[in-house]
Design a protein around this motif. Structure first.
Motif, PDB file in Angstrom:
ATOM      1  N   ASP A 151       0.835  -1.204   0.000  1.00  0.00           N
ATOM      2  CA  ASP A 151       0.000   0.000   0.000  1.00  0.00           C
ATOM      3  C   ASP A 151       0.868   1.252   0.000  1.00  0.00           C
ATOM      4  N   GLN A 152       1.987   1.214   0.721  1.00  0.00           N
ATOM      5  CA  GLN A 152       2.906   2.342   0.670  1.00  0.00           C
ATOM      6  C   GLN A 152       3.467   2.498  -0.743  1.00  0.00           C
ATOM      7  N   ALA A 153       3.782   1.386  -1.379  1.00  0.00           N
ATOM      8  CA  ALA A 153       4.279   1.432  -2.756  1.00  0.00           C
ATOM      9  C   ALA A 153       3.248   2.049  -3.685  1.00  0.00           C
ATOM     10  N   GLY A 154       1.965   1.711  -3.475  1.00  0.00           N
ATOM     11  CA  GLY A 154       0.911   2.321  -4.276  1.00  0.00           C
ATOM     12  C   GLY A 154       0.836   3.816  -4.052  1.00  0.00           C
ATOM     13  N   ALA A 155       0.989   4.236  -2.801  1.00  0.00           N
ATOM     14  CA  ALA A 155       0.885   5.663  -2.474  1.00  0.00           C
ATOM     15  C   ALA A 155       1.979   6.471  -3.147  1.00  0.00           C
TER      16      ALA A 155
END
Length: 352
Positions: free
Chosen positions: A254-258
């Motif tokens: 999810d951090q990578a998506g952000a």
């Protein structure tokens, strides 16, 4: 050479914006199939919150058996408005999405993270970001090994046991090394917390080192999970392929998506790499019931999930066509200027 095969595809559109974004992914898949010469035979399945409200059924054994016969599954999103008191909390996610993952042994959760032209990152100087997270999908704390004693009292005890097996870790890490060996940078980082989670950490690090000896061309790295979250913010170019356990992978993907423009652009593959069961491909943004039916949902994550699907079933040229078309649309048109249908049409126009 033209590939004339027929791809037997199950489609679970689900709830909220799921049907809207999946419809655009299907249109793009049909367009690229026409260009590449193969055929897609699609079978829709009604599963999710609306299906549960109408029938009281989550995912029956009969439906599971039918899904098993497909080559792959395209999945939208499940889950109703969280304010709804009609649906028990978590039942749809556990009894549909997680049940599919465990029943079909989706032991690889594959999450590409690429910063496309035109995307907006919260990082001040994002630079080029292009890495893949290989997350374990069927073990760790999500295996369901735990329980509650003396519930509702001051002596309540709640446990969630992280289950890690040599088989599960070995097949995960071997997949990651194989993937890293095919990429230009040939880098693989293990992310864990070996200084505190010493039992699971030792299992992961030992098997990682053993398999590394078989892939001398792959450059290896290790990061504690807390340090990795800092590197993802300050130096995402450090990473090429990441391999990690189920819980840590859930967090950093999810951090990578952000950092690459938001999870609305993030596709995911739930992979059974043995081929024994169909793999499942989805956007990870959820059902977003607050914008459902308003032509506001960005379908790019679902479209890119379709590209992942094609690459998995051995149609890499078709997958690359979709990814190239998405890159062009992202670079040439501000996403806020287009609705769901218009984004899908823009990608098809670029394809054709």
């Amino acid at each position: 050479m033209t590939d004339t095969r027929t791809l037997n595809l199950a489609v679970i559109a689900g709830d909220g914006i799921g049907p809207e974004v999946v419809a655009q992914a299907e249109r793009v898949l049909d367009a690229v199939a026409d260009l590449e010469g193969f055929t897609i035979d699609k079978t829709p399945y009604s599963l999710g919150a609306e299906h549960w409200l109408q029938t009281g059924e989550t995912l029956s054994d009969e439906t599971l058996a039918r899904l098993k016969e497909h080559d792959a599954i395209l999945f939208g999103a499940v889950g109703a408005d969280p304010r709804s008191a009609e649906i028990p909390s978590g039942i749809i996610e556990r009894e549909v999405l997680l049940k599919l993952r465990f029943a079909f042994d989706h032991y690889i959760n594959l999450r590409p993270a690429r910063f496309y032209p035109g995307a907006v990152s919260p990082l001040s100087h994002p630079g080029e970001i292009d890495f893949i997270v290989v997350r374990e999908g069927t073990e760790g704390p999500y295996a369901g090994n735990g329980g509650v004693l003396r519930a509702g009292t001051e002596h309540e005890v709640a446990t969630e046991v992280s289950l890690n097996t040599a088989l599960g870790v070995e097949r995960l890490i071997r997949y990651a090394f194989q993937l890293a060996s095919t990429r230009e940078r040939k880098k693989l980082a293990l992310i864990h917390k070996t200084n505190v989670l010493v039992n699971a950490g030792q299992l992961y690090s030992r098997i990682f080192e053993e398999i590394a000896a078989e892939y001398p061309e792959v450059h290896t790295d290790y990061c504690h999970i807390d340090a990795a979250t800092i590197y993802l913010t300050n130096d995402p170019q450090r990473f090429d392929v990441i391999v990690t356990d189920n819980l840590f992978g859930d967090i950093i993907t999810d951090q990578a998506g952000a950092i690459t423009g938001g999870i609305g652009l993030a596709p995911c593959g739930n992979i059974n790499a043995s081929g024994e069961f169909p793999s499942m491909f989805e956007p990870v943004h959820g059902s977003a019931p607050d914008i459902a039916g308003q032509n506001k949902a960005n379908p790019i994550a679902a479209v890119l999930a379709g590209a992942l699907l094609l690459r998995h079933v051995g149609l890499p040229a078709a997958a690359q066509r979709i990814e190239d078309a998405v890159e062009h649309v992202m670079a040439s048109t501000p996403q806020t200027d287009l609705g769901t249908d218009e984004v899908g049409q823009a990608i098809i126009d670029r394809l054709t």
